[in-house]
Design a protein around this motif. Structure first.
Motif, PDB file in Angstrom:
ATOM      1  N   PHE A  85      48.735  69.771  17.515  1.00 46.46           N
ATOM      2  CA  PHE A  85      47.463  69.045  17.548  1.00 46.46           C
ATOM      3  C   PHE A  85      46.282  70.008  17.410  1.00 46.46           C
ATOM      4  O   PHE A  85      45.356  69.770  16.615  1.00 46.46           O
ATOM      5  N   LEU A  86      46.291  71.089  18.168  1.00 46.64           N
ATOM      6  CA  LEU A  86      45.186  72.047  18.115  1.00 46.64           C
ATOM      7  C   LEU A  86      45.045  72.654  16.719  1.00 46.64           C
ATOM      8  O   LEU A  86      43.929  72.804  16.207  1.00 46.64           O
ATOM      9  N   GLU A  87      46.160  73.015  16.114  1.00 48.82           N
ATOM     10  CA  GLU A  87      46.114  73.613  14.774  1.00 48.82           C
ATOM     11  C   GLU A  87      45.563  72.636  13.747  1.00 48.82           C
ATOM     12  O   GLU A  87      44.740  73.016  12.903  1.00 48.82           O
ATOM     13  N   ARG A  88      46.003  71.389  13.816  1.00 42.53           N
ATOM     14  CA  ARG A  88      45.519  70.403  12.845  1.00 42.53           C
ATOM     15  C   ARG A  88      44.053  70.045  13.097  1.00 42.53           C
ATOM     16  O   ARG A  88      43.290  69.865  12.147  1.00 42.53           O
ATOM     17  N   ILE A 103      38.172  73.267  22.885  1.00 47.44           N
ATOM     18  CA  ILE A 103      38.680  71.930  23.183  1.00 47.44           C
ATOM     19  C   ILE A 103      39.202  71.913  24.610  1.00 47.44           C
ATOM     20  O   ILE A 103      40.131  72.658  24.952  1.00 47.44           O
ATOM     21  N   GLN A 104      38.584  71.074  25.440  1.00 44.36           N
ATOM     22  CA  GLN A 104      39.046  70.905  26.811  1.00 44.36           C
ATOM     23  C   GLN A 104      39.753  69.560  26.930  1.00 44.36           C
ATOM     24  O   GLN A 104      39.176  68.517  26.623  1.00 44.36           O
ATOM     25  N   PRO A 258      25.764  68.971  18.070  1.00 41.67           N
ATOM     26  CA  PRO A 258      25.574  68.909  19.525  1.00 41.67           C
ATOM     27  C   PRO A 258      26.281  70.050  20.235  1.00 41.67           C
ATOM     28  O   PRO A 258      27.120  70.747  19.662  1.00 41.67           O
ATOM     29  N   ASP A 259      25.936  70.227  21.498  1.00 45.75           N
ATOM     30  CA  ASP A 259      26.553  71.282  22.297  1.00 45.75           C
ATOM     31  C   ASP A 259      27.910  70.849  22.840  1.00 45.75           C
ATOM     32  O   ASP A 259      28.800  71.681  23.018  1.00 45.75           O
ATOM     33  N   MET A 260      28.037  69.568  23.121  1.00 44.14           N
ATOM     34  CA  MET A 260      29.294  69.014  23.612  1.00 44.14           C
ATOM     35  C   MET A 260      29.517  67.646  22.974  1.00 44.14           C
ATOM     36  O   MET A 260      28.562  66.930  22.665  1.00 44.14           O
ATOM     37  N   VAL A 261      30.785  67.286  22.803  1.00 43.95           N
ATOM     38  CA  VAL A 261      31.150  65.982  22.253  1.00 43.95           C
ATOM     39  C   VAL A 261      32.286  65.418  23.090  1.00 43.95           C
ATOM     40  O   VAL A 261      33.329  66.060  23.239  1.00 43.95           O
ATOM     41  N   ALA A 262      32.085  64.229  23.635  1.00 40.87           N
ATOM     42  CA  ALA A 262      33.120  63.545  24.401  1.00 40.87           C
ATOM     43  C   ALA A 262      33.876  62.602  23.474  1.00 40.87           C
ATOM     44  O   ALA A 262      33.284  61.804  22.757  1.00 40.87           O
ATOM     45  N   MET A 263      35.215  62.696  23.489  1.00 38.00           N
ATOM     46  CA  MET A 263      36.046  61.858  22.624  1.00 38.00           C
ATOM     47  C   MET A 263      37.220  61.296  23.409  1.00 38.00           C
ATOM     48  O   MET A 263      37.795  61.967  24.264  1.00 38.00           O
ATOM     49  N   LEU A 272      47.631  55.642  22.655  1.00 35.83           N
ATOM     50  CA  LEU A 272      48.117  56.489  23.730  1.00 35.83           C
ATOM     51  C   LEU A 272      46.953  57.236  24.378  1.00 35.83           C
ATOM     52  O   LEU A 272      46.090  57.761  23.678  1.00 35.83           O
ATOM     53  N   PRO A 273      46.906  57.295  25.700  1.00 34.34           N
ATOM     54  CA  PRO A 273      45.754  57.883  26.393  1.00 34.34           C
ATOM     55  C   PRO A 273      45.571  59.363  26.079  1.00 34.34           C
ATOM     56  O   PRO A 273      46.486  60.164  26.250  1.00 34.34           O
ATOM     57  N   LEU A 274      44.389  59.704  25.621  1.00 31.39           N
ATOM     58  CA  LEU A 274      44.024  61.088  25.347  1.00 31.39           C
ATOM     59  C   LEU A 274      42.507  61.188  25.379  1.00 31.39           C
ATOM     60  O   LEU A 274      41.812  60.324  24.834  1.00 31.39           O
ATOM     61  N   SER A 275      42.004  62.193  26.040  1.00 33.60           N
ATOM     62  CA  SER A 275      40.555  62.393  26.125  1.00 33.60           C
ATOM     63  C   SER A 275      40.269  63.881  26.041  1.00 33.60           C
ATOM     64  O   SER A 275      40.942  64.686  26.681  1.00 33.60           O
ATOM     65  N   ILE A 276      39.288  64.225  25.231  1.00 33.86           N
ATOM     66  CA  ILE A 276      38.939  65.637  25.064  1.00 33.86           C
ATOM     67  C   ILE A 276      37.434  65.828  25.134  1.00 33.86           C
ATOM     68  O   ILE A 276      36.657  64.911  24.843  1.00 33.86           O
ATOM     69  N   LEU A 277      37.058  67.014  25.546  1.00 31.53           N
ATOM     70  CA  LEU A 277      35.656  67.426  25.504  1.00 31.53           C
ATOM     71  C   LEU A 277      35.564  68.634  24.584  1.00 31.53           C
ATOM     72  O   LEU A 277      36.219  69.649  24.817  1.00 31.53           O
TER      73      LEU A 277
END
Length: 427
Positions: A85-88, A103-104, A258-263, A272-277
Motif C-alpha cells: 500500500f505504501l509503495e503504491r 503517512i500516519q 495543505p499541511d495535513m490531509v485527513a482521509m 473496509l475500515p482504514l483511516s490515514i493522516l
C-alpha cells in the motif's frame, strides 16, 4: 412482535429508519434486500463505496490474501500488505502530484484522523486554538465534534466549546462579503478576542453541510492566510477525497498544498475500515507510541486499498468522472427547470451533487418516494432539505441516468399529492 433490530439495537440508529428493509447482498451500483429487490445506490455508505460494491479485482485480492493466511491485524508492525500500500500510494498518488507527505495510520474512522491532526497541530505550534467553519462536519468524537458546527450534534451536556472558533465559510454571507478578509480582520486585530490559532481545518466541499464548495480562489487565499499568520492548513478529505471531487484529492483543483490531509471512507477500497493522516515531513514530530490505536493495522483494508489505487495509475479515471459529472449537472439542472415552483438550487463538483429545496417536507418526501421507487439517496444540510447524490464513481451511464430519472419521477409524484397553494405556503 418487534424485530430484533428494534428490540436490541440502540435508538441511535438512523439510516435504517430512512431505508427500512433488511439488505442481504450488494454488487456494483446496487443493494439487494432479503426479498431480492434491487436498489440503485446513490448513497454509497456516505461516500465509502466510491468504487461500487464488491468490485471484482478487490474481492479477488482479498480472497487470495485470506486463503494464504495473510496477517489480518498488526497494530503498527510492518507487514507485506502495508508495504504494498505504501509503495503504491507513493508512486501512484504522491509522486505524480509533487507531494511529499508522511503517512500516519490512525484508528478506522475519519474522526480519528481529525483527532490526530488537531492533536499534532497543537503540539507542533504550541498553541491550543483551532479555526473551523460554518456548516462544517468533521466527526462526532470529542475533538472532532469541537470543530463540527451543526447544533444537532453539539449538545451542551458533552460538547467541548473551548479552543475552537468558527468563522464564515466561502459565500456564507452571500456573494458580496469576502469572508477571507473577514477572517483576516480577526487575525490582525489583537483585540478581536481570537487567540492565534495553531491550525485551520477545512472541507473544500462541505458534504454534510449541504454540498457547498469553496471557490479555488478562496482556498488559495486561505492558504496564503495560513502562511502569513503561521497556521497549519488541515484539509478534511474524508468524504470528498478519493476521487469524489473529480481528482484524487479534492484540493487539486485549487492548486494548493495543505499541511495535513485527513482521509478515510473510500481509501479502504471496498468498505473496509482504514483511516490515514497525511502530513508534511517536518510536522512528523510524534514520539514513538505517543498516538496509537488498536485497529490502525487493518491489513485487509491495505490489500483492498492497494487494488483501488490502480484506478489512478493514469488520468483516464478522472476524465471518466468529469464526463459523468457533466451528465449529473445537466440532468439535475433539467429537473430544476422543470419545477420552477420549488425554487431548486443545484450545487456540486465531481460526482457529489446536492439538490436544495427550500421546503424540507418536499425534499424529505421526495427522498422517501425515491426509496419506494428503488433509489437510495441521503439528505443533508442544516434543515435536511438537500438531496445528496453520491453514486459510485464506477457506475454505468445508463444506471446513472436511471437514478436521476427516478428523482424526477419522485418529485413529480410528491407534487401530485400537494396543491399549488400548499407549495406556496411552504416556500
Amino acid at each position: 412482535m418487534t424485530n430484533i433490530f428494534q428490540r436490541r439495537e440502540s435508538e441511535v440508529r438512523s439510516y435504517c429508519r430512512s431505508f427500512p428493509v433488511v439488505f442481504e447482498r450488494a454488487k456494483d451500483s446496487f443493494l439487494y434486500d432479503a426479498a431480492g429487490r434491487a436498489y440503485l445506490d446513490f448513497f454509497c455508505g456516505a461516500g465509502t463505496m466510491n468504487y461500487g460494491h464488491n468490485p471484482d479485482e478487490m474481492k479477488k485480492a482479498l480472497i487470495e490474501y485470506l486463503q494464504n493466511d495473510g496477517v489480518i491485524h498488526s497494530l503498527d508492525m510492518m507487514t507485506a500488505a502495508k508495504k504494498t500500500f505504501l509503495e503504491r500510494f507513493e508512486s501512484i498518488i504522491l509522486q505524480p502530484r509533487g507531494l511529499d507527505f508522511k503517512i500516519q495510520f490512525v484508528a478506522p474512522s475519519g474522526a480519528n484522523a481529525i483527532e490526530a491532526a488537531l492533536k499534532l497541530s497543537r503540539a507542533v505550534k504550541n498553541r491550543s486554538n483551532v479555526i473551523a467553519f460554518t456548516n462544517s462536519y468533521h466527526g462526532l468524537s470529542a475533538g472532532a465534534l469541537s470543530v463540527t458546527s451543526n447544533s444537532f450534534y453539539r449538545r451542551e451536556a458533552y460538547i467541548q466549546r473551548s479552543n475552537a472558533v468558527f468563522m464564515p465559510y466561502d459565500g456564507y454571507f452571500g456573494p458580496d462579503i469576502d469572508t477571507i478578509e473577514y477572517l483576516r480582520k480577526y487575525l490582525e486585530d489583537e483585540s478581536s478576542g481570537l487567540d492565534r490559532p495553531a491550525a485551520v481545518v477545512i472541507e473544500t466541499t462541505q458534504a454534510e453541510g449541504g454540498v457547498r464548495s469553496a471557490s479555488d480562489r478562496w482556498l488559495q487565499q486561505l492558504q496564503w492566510l495560513c502562511r502569513e499568520f503561521d497556521m497549519l492548513m488541515i484539509v478534511d478529505d474524508v468524504q470528498v477525497g478519493n476521487g469524489r471531487a473529480g481528482t484524487f484529492f479534492s484540493f487539486e483543483r485549487a492548486g494548493i498544498q495543505p499541511d495535513m490531509v485527513a482521509m478515510s471512507k473510500a481509501i479502504g477500497g471496498c468498505g473496509l475500515p482504514l483511516s490515514i493522516l497525511l502530513l508534511k515531513p517536518e510536522l512528523d514530530q510524534w514520539k514513538p507510541g505517543e498516538h496509537t490505536g488498536t485497529f490502525r493495522g487493518n491489513n485487509l483494508a491495505f490489500v483492498a486499498a492497494s487494488e483501488a489505487l490502480r484506478y489512478w495509475e493514469t488520468n483516464d479515471f478522472s476524465q471518466t468522472i468529469a464526463h459523468k459529472s457533466q451528465i449529473m449537472a445537466d440532468r439535475l439542472n433539467q429537473i430544476k427547470t422543470k419545477y420552477p415552483q420549488l425554487d431548486i438550487q443545484i450545487r456540486g463538483v465531481g460526482m457529489i451533487y446536492g439538490m436544495e429545496i427550500p421546503n424540507p417536507e418536499i425534499s424529505q418526501a421526495a427522498a422517501s418516494e425515491a426509496f419506494n421507487q428503488g433509489l437510495i439517496v441521503e439528505l443533508c444540510g442544516v434543515k435536511h432539505n438537500v438531496i445528496k447524490f453520491l453514486p459510485p464513481l464506477t457506475i454505468k451511464e445508463n444506471y446513472l441516468t436511471l437514478g436521476l430519472d427516478i428523482i424526477d419521477k419522485s418529485l413529480q409524484s410528491v407534487l401530485s399529492k400537494i396543491s399549488v397553494a400548499a407549495i406556496g405556503d411552504f416556500l
